[in-house]
Design a protein around this motif. Structure first.
Motif, PDB file in Angstrom:
ATOM      1  N   LEU A 192      27.455   3.943 -16.747  1.00 37.23           N
ATOM      2  CA  LEU A 192      27.858   2.543 -16.897  1.00 37.23           C
ATOM      3  C   LEU A 192      27.959   1.876 -15.530  1.00 37.23           C
ATOM      4  CD1 LEU A 192      30.694   2.626 -19.588  1.00 37.23           C
ATOM      5  CD2 LEU A 192      28.263   2.172 -19.907  1.00 37.23           C
ATOM      6  N   ALA A 217      29.019  -1.143 -23.606  1.00 29.97           N
ATOM      7  CA  ALA A 217      28.799  -1.964 -22.420  1.00 29.97           C
ATOM      8  C   ALA A 217      28.179  -3.310 -22.800  1.00 29.97           C
ATOM      9  CB  ALA A 217      27.898  -1.228 -21.429  1.00 29.97           C
ATOM     10  N   GLN A 262      26.621   2.974 -23.800  1.00 30.96           N
ATOM     11  CA  GLN A 262      25.688   1.889 -23.509  1.00 30.96           C
ATOM     12  C   GLN A 262      25.860   0.735 -24.489  1.00 30.96           C
ATOM     13  OE1 GLN A 262      23.498   1.643 -20.836  1.00 30.96           O
ATOM     14  NE2 GLN A 262      24.679   3.403 -20.141  1.00 30.96           N
TER      15      GLN A 262
END
Length: 451
Positions: free
Chosen positions: A167, A352, A349
């Motif tokens: 990240l 995020a 992901q």
């Protein structure tokens, strides 16, 4: 024809197909294969999930590898992608994961990774198969050259740090209430800890393995428990892993499931906008929904389909330079970070993207309306029902009825004696009729072969 290896390693009933003798010979054969590269102390790393039979298989593999002079590094329960990562990180010649993924505890399996962290190619597996069935006695190491075994500490911290580094530094999960279901499997320690270290409020379920309860009413193939908990706690998101944590299923704040197709659609759109896609499209399998293909086309991206199995997705990605691909089941491969499917990293992901957009998971993750898709399984005992004339005729008739408005996919499972019949299209009633007709034909042919 393969005798031992399927689409995802060697898999079967513990003390049925997967016996100590087989595991011993796999260790010897694979060890001999990978000891051919240079004159030095060769090393293999071994991880496992939480099945009771893991102890038996682990010890048999250790005996096999050490008997041909290979040193063994033992990780204990760790996700499959962690084993692949640590194979490279610890400069090992070979990586082994003992797991049957999403199967019940009675089954187990052996997955092999090369020194680059990738699953072995078909020709290498075939060479190992030949060695398994050969006389290995003369090729065992001498008494002074036997291998050693050592249990490695701190591997959980290594993988957690690796996952967090996928990240951007400015992204954290502060303010998010996350329910994570680890399927009582290999991710039961690392997944909750990773999410907590990133700042999330974490509620964990499926984190009490006892050798028997892996995937039992928990995990990505049984999401009902997670859905209930997300609704009960009014969580922002639910994350369900499978037994070896290489696949993921997301549940949004409303309790709706987000499968691998939706997840790939979200990440593909985000990576396209950020200029991170290495090719103008992604790689998926023949099982991915037609709705995903249409959605990607609408945003200027393509979808390449492969045979079922994340290894085939990855092979196409590597050959043609793609960095995103996966399966509807939740095996998501992001080759910028991993060499195989990684459920935790795929979830990170996605989160995020959710954080950066400032929207709810349901707003972000339902990016297309999937077409009706019907999947039915036909179990058979022996023979090749798909080669029967009546089955071939039924399949051809079904495809003709669907025309350009749908798809019909029939394939034998690579891990069990099951034929999967999948149909999808715009007309759900037609899809059901076509699938039922093919299932009837396959069932009848299978019964005749068994008789």
């Amino acid at each position: 024809m393969r005798k031992y290896f399927g689409t995802d390693g060697i898999r079967g009933r513990a003390n049925g197909i997967i016996t100590p003798d087989l595991a011993l010979r796999v260790g010897q054969a694979a060890g001999l294969m990978f000891k051919q590269n240079g004159d030095y102390r060769h090393r293999v790393v071994i991880g496992k999930d939480t099945r009771l039979s893991g102890y038996m298989i682990e010890n048999a593999l250790v005996a096999g590898f050490t008997s041909v002079g290979m040193d063994v590094l033992l990780l204990g329960p760790m996700p499959t992608p962690a084993v692949a990562m640590l194979t490279r990180s610890m400069r090992c010649d070979l990586g082994v994961m003992i797991s049957a993924s999403h199967n019940p505890y009675e089954d187990n399996g052996i997955k092999l990774f090369g020194p680059d962290g990738f699953k072995l190619k078909d020709d290498v597996e075939m060479q190992i198969e030949a060695l398994i069935d050969s006389d290995l006695t003369a090729r065992l190491a001498g008494s002074a050259n036997l291998g050693r075994a050592k249990r490695i500490e701190s591997v959980h911290a290594r993988y957690i740090e690796f996952a967090k580094r996928t990240l951007p530094r400015q992204i954290d999960l502060e303010g998010m209430r996350v329910v994570v279901d680890c399927a009582n499997g290999a991710g039961y320690k690392v997944a909750p800890e990773t999410l907590w270290e990133l700042g999330a409020e974490v509620v964990s379920i499926g984190v009490d393995p006892n050798g028997f309860n892996i995937n039992h009413e928990v995990g990505s193939t049984s999401p009902e428990t997670l859905i209930h908990k997300v609704r009960e706690l009014r969580a922002d998101v639910g994350i369900a892993l499978d037994g070896d944590a290489d696949r993921v299923l997301i549940v949004d704040e409303k309790g709706q499931k987000v499968d691998g197709d939706q997840l790939m659609g979200v990440v593909a759109r985000s990576w396209k906008e950020d200029g991170r896609l290495s090719q103008p499209g992604i790689v998926a399998t023949i099982m991915s929904n037609l709705g995903l293909e249409r959605y990607l086309s609408g945003i200027g991206l393509g979808l390449v389909r492969t045979a079922v199995g994340d290894r085939y997705v990855l092979e196409h990605m590597r050959a043609h330079g793609y960095n995103l691909g996966g399966e509807q089941s939740g095996h998501i491969i992001m080759s910028d970070y991993t060499t195989t499917g990684d459920g935790l990293i795929a979830a990170l992901q996605l989160l995020a993207v959710v954080k950066s957009m400032g929207k709810t998971v349901s707003e972000v993750c339902h990016c297309f309306e999937p077409l009706p898709q019907v999947l039915k399984n036909v179990r058979y005992k022996s023979g090749k029902p798909l080669q029967e004339a009546t089955v071939i005729k039924a399949i051809e008739a079904g495809r003709e009825r669907l025309g350009a408005s749908g798809r019909l996919v029939i394939r034998p499972s690579g891990t069990e004696p099951v034929i999967r019949v999948m149909g999808e299209g715009d007309n759900e009633d037609l899809i059901n009729r076509v699938v039922d007709d093919v299932v009837d034909a396959v069932t009848q042919a299978a019964s005749q072969v068994a008789a």
